[in-house]
Design a protein around this motif. Structure first.
Motif, PDB file in Angstrom:
ATOM      1  N   ARG A   2       0.862  -1.176   0.000  1.00 56.09           N
ATOM      2  CA  ARG A   2       0.000   0.000   0.000  1.00 56.09           C
ATOM      3  C   ARG A   2       0.897   1.223   0.000  1.00 56.09           C
ATOM      4  N   TRP A  93      -3.453   3.447 -13.166  1.00 57.10           N
ATOM      5  CA  TRP A  93      -3.834   3.065 -11.807  1.00 57.10           C
ATOM      6  C   TRP A  93      -4.850   4.049 -11.235  1.00 57.10           C
ATOM      7  N   GLY A  97      -8.591   2.728 -11.014  1.00 61.63           N
ATOM      8  CA  GLY A  97      -8.791   2.247  -9.656  1.00 61.63           C
ATOM      9  C   GLY A  97      -8.333   0.801  -9.470  1.00 61.63           C
ATOM     10  N   GLU A  98      -7.710   0.241 -10.490  1.00 58.02           N
ATOM     11  CA  GLU A  98      -7.191  -1.131 -10.434  1.00 58.02           C
ATOM     12  C   GLU A  98      -6.149  -1.240  -9.329  1.00 58.02           C
ATOM     13  N   ASP A  99      -6.093  -2.384  -8.673  1.00 63.58           N
ATOM     14  CA  ASP A  99      -5.049  -2.653  -7.703  1.00 63.58           C
ATOM     15  C   ASP A  99      -3.692  -2.546  -8.404  1.00 63.58           C
ATOM     16  N   LEU A 100      -2.745  -1.795  -7.822  1.00 68.48           N
ATOM     17  CA  LEU A 100      -1.469  -1.545  -8.484  1.00 68.48           C
ATOM     18  C   LEU A 100      -0.687  -2.831  -8.723  1.00 68.48           C
ATOM     19  N   PHE A 101      -0.683  -3.741  -7.775  1.00 67.64           N
ATOM     20  CA  PHE A 101       0.012  -5.016  -7.956  1.00 67.64           C
ATOM     21  C   PHE A 101      -0.563  -5.762  -9.158  1.00 67.64           C
ATOM     22  N   ARG A 102      -1.875  -5.837  -9.222  1.00 63.70           N
ATOM     23  CA  ARG A 102      -2.533  -6.553 -10.331  1.00 63.70           C
ATOM     24  C   ARG A 102      -2.240  -5.861 -11.667  1.00 63.70           C
ATOM     25  N   LEU A 103      -2.241  -4.541 -11.668  1.00 61.82           N
ATOM     26  CA  LEU A 103      -1.946  -3.794 -12.889  1.00 61.82           C
ATOM     27  C   LEU A 103      -0.532  -4.090 -13.376  1.00 61.82           C
ATOM     28  N   ARG A 105       1.326  -6.678 -12.651  1.00 63.69           N
ATOM     29  CA  ARG A 105       1.346  -8.089 -13.057  1.00 63.69           C
ATOM     30  C   ARG A 105       0.772  -8.260 -14.462  1.00 63.69           C
TER      31      ARG A 105
END
Length: 130
Positions: A2, A93, A97-103, A105
């Motif tokens: 975070r 991001w 609003g996508e989760d940064l880790f998922r983005l 990845r």
């Protein structure tokens, strides 16, 4: 991870290394040894080569010879590298609003899949794994 501030290049590099470990094993094994580099934005030569008008249009780039074009006898002119571009990733991001880790990845998966010549449907399926 975070963040209470915009992630730095170093933060994204750490996140990319963690995200790389979380991509499907078949992709991870196939590009073992490929460097992952985080830069602020793509350079002007890259934008021109891809006919892009603005650096925020490109979140990542696999630079190297696509596997579909490699020869067993060929010698690579330079090592394969995956570039992640910090500012465009942060813009996406914020906008999605996508989760940064998922983005991060998914950008890695997308760029590696291009290396293998995967279709957009294949890429979408891979992004949904994990």
């Amino acid at each position: 991870m975070r963040f209470n501030h915009p992630p730095s290049v170093e933060d994204l590099q750490e996140l990319a290394e963690t995200a790389f470990a979380a991509i499907p094993e078949q992709l991870r094994e196939a590009v073992r040894g490929t460097a992952i580099l985080v830069e602020e934005v793509p350079d002007d030569a890259t934008l021109e080569a891809l006919d892009l008008q603005h650096p925020w249009e490109l979140t990542g780039l696999y630079r190297g010879t696509p596997l579909t074009e490699k020869s067993v006898l060929g010698v690579a002119a330079e090592p394969d590298m995956i570039f992640l571009y910090r500012e465009p990733i942060l813009v996406e991001w914020i906008e999605t609003g996508e989760d940064l880790f998922r983005l991060v990845r998914n950008v890695l998966i997308h760029e590696i899949a291009h290396h293998f010549g995967f279709s957009d449907d294949d890429i979408t399926r891979l992004e949904g794994e994990g």
